[in-house]
Design a protein around this motif. Structure first.
Motif, PDB file in Angstrom:
ATOM      1  N   LEU A  75      -4.302 -20.773  67.843  1.00  4.24           N
ATOM      2  CA  LEU A  75      -3.807 -22.140  67.721  1.00  4.24           C
ATOM      3  C   LEU A  75      -2.956 -22.543  68.918  1.00  4.24           C
ATOM      4  CD1 LEU A  75      -2.921 -22.451  63.927  1.00  4.24           C
ATOM      5  CD2 LEU A  75      -4.901 -23.349  65.155  1.00  4.24           C
ATOM      6  N   ALA A  76      -2.299 -21.578  69.553  1.00  4.48           N
ATOM      7  CA  ALA A  76      -1.539 -21.900  70.771  1.00  4.48           C
ATOM      8  C   ALA A  76      -2.478 -22.385  71.867  1.00  4.48           C
ATOM      9  CB  ALA A  76      -0.752 -20.679  71.231  1.00  4.48           C
ATOM     10  N   ILE A  77      -3.635 -21.747  71.989  1.00  3.08           N
ATOM     11  CA  ILE A  77      -4.621 -22.170  72.989  1.00  3.08           C
ATOM     12  C   ILE A  77      -5.190 -23.541  72.622  1.00  3.08           C
ATOM     13  CG2 ILE A  77      -6.853 -21.607  74.019  1.00  3.08           C
ATOM     14  CD1 ILE A  77      -6.120 -18.653  73.658  1.00  3.08           C
ATOM     15  N   VAL A  78      -5.469 -23.742  71.337  1.00  2.00           N
ATOM     16  CA  VAL A  78      -5.963 -25.049  70.883  1.00  2.00           C
ATOM     17  C   VAL A  78      -4.928 -26.139  71.169  1.00  2.00           C
ATOM     18  CG1 VAL A  78      -6.610 -26.402  68.855  1.00  2.00           C
ATOM     19  CG2 VAL A  78      -7.493 -24.091  69.131  1.00  2.00           C
ATOM     20  N   GLY A  79      -3.656 -25.837  70.877  1.00  2.00           N
ATOM     21  CA  GLY A  79      -2.606 -26.820  71.126  1.00  2.00           C
ATOM     22  C   GLY A  79      -2.456 -27.141  72.596  1.00  2.00           C
TER      23      GLY A  79
END
Length: 212
Positions: A75-79
């Motif tokens: 999710l950090a990469i998605v964010g």
């Protein structure tokens, strides 16, 4: 008796949203980038430790954040991708991307807090170490890194909320190219028939040097 009423200057009223947009943009960029970096860093650290009973003693076990759950890192990469994409879209698209950014931060917070008390990763390692599928970890303890990952998620969530609130005031990367596309083309300069080099250049460009 004369009364003087304070009327706000139209220029100052127009400048207020622009200032809010610049400030919110700077804060959102800082929070989003820092939050993603913190969350990714935290998932690579030790979240839990314990021991497994083996013949002749105990064997130490450790679990990193990525062993406990892969959700915060993903999710950090998605964010981070959503933070960049928010400048490439406008109107409804920007609202959707900003919502994805906010939800990514909220998901990181939730997954990190759940992982802060999770023991399944170490139980699996204990079973592998002892060769007993029913073995569980002993002397289980957790570090503070899951809460660091959750803090990174809070920063990404804040960036998403700022994008939802002030994103309509932010610039878009496509705007420059759209303005450039609307700009009329300059007409080609007429070819001077007395200059052979200009005739050859016009022929190379596929133009009719006679102007017919």
């Amino acid at each position: 008796m004369e009364y003087v009423t304070a009327v706000p200057h139209p220029r100052s009223e127009a400048a207020a949203p622009a200032r809010s947009g610049r400030r919110s943009l700077a804060v959102a960029l800082m929070c989003g980038a820092l939050g993603a970096a913190v969350a990714l860093l935290a998932t690579r650290q030790r979240w839990a430790e314990g021991t497994a009973s083996v013949a002749g003693g105990t064997f130490p076990l450790t679990a990193r954040g990525s062993d406990v759950t892969g959700i915060p890192a993903a999710l950090a990469i998605v964010g981070l991708a959503a933070l960049v994409a928010v400048f490439a879209v406008r109107r409804a698209g920007r609202f959707v991307v900003a919502a994805v950014l906010a939800l990514s931060g909220a998901g990181i917070v939730f997954a990190a807090l759940v992982g802060a008390s999770d023991s399944s990763a170490l139980d699996e390692k204990a079973a592998q170490t002892t060769g007993n599928t029913s073995a569980t970890v002993a002397a289980l303890s957790h570090t503070g890194w899951p809460y660091v990952a959750a803090a990174g998620g809070v920063l990404i969530l804040l960036a998403g909320l700022l994008a939802l609130r002030y994103g309509r005031l932010w610039p878009a990367m496509s705007g420059r190219y759209e303005r450039g596309a609307d700009r009329p083309r300059r007409k080609a300069r007429p070819v001077d028939p007395e200059r052979p080099e200009e005739i050859w250049k016009a022929l190379d460009r596929g133009e009719d040097p006679t102007g017919a």
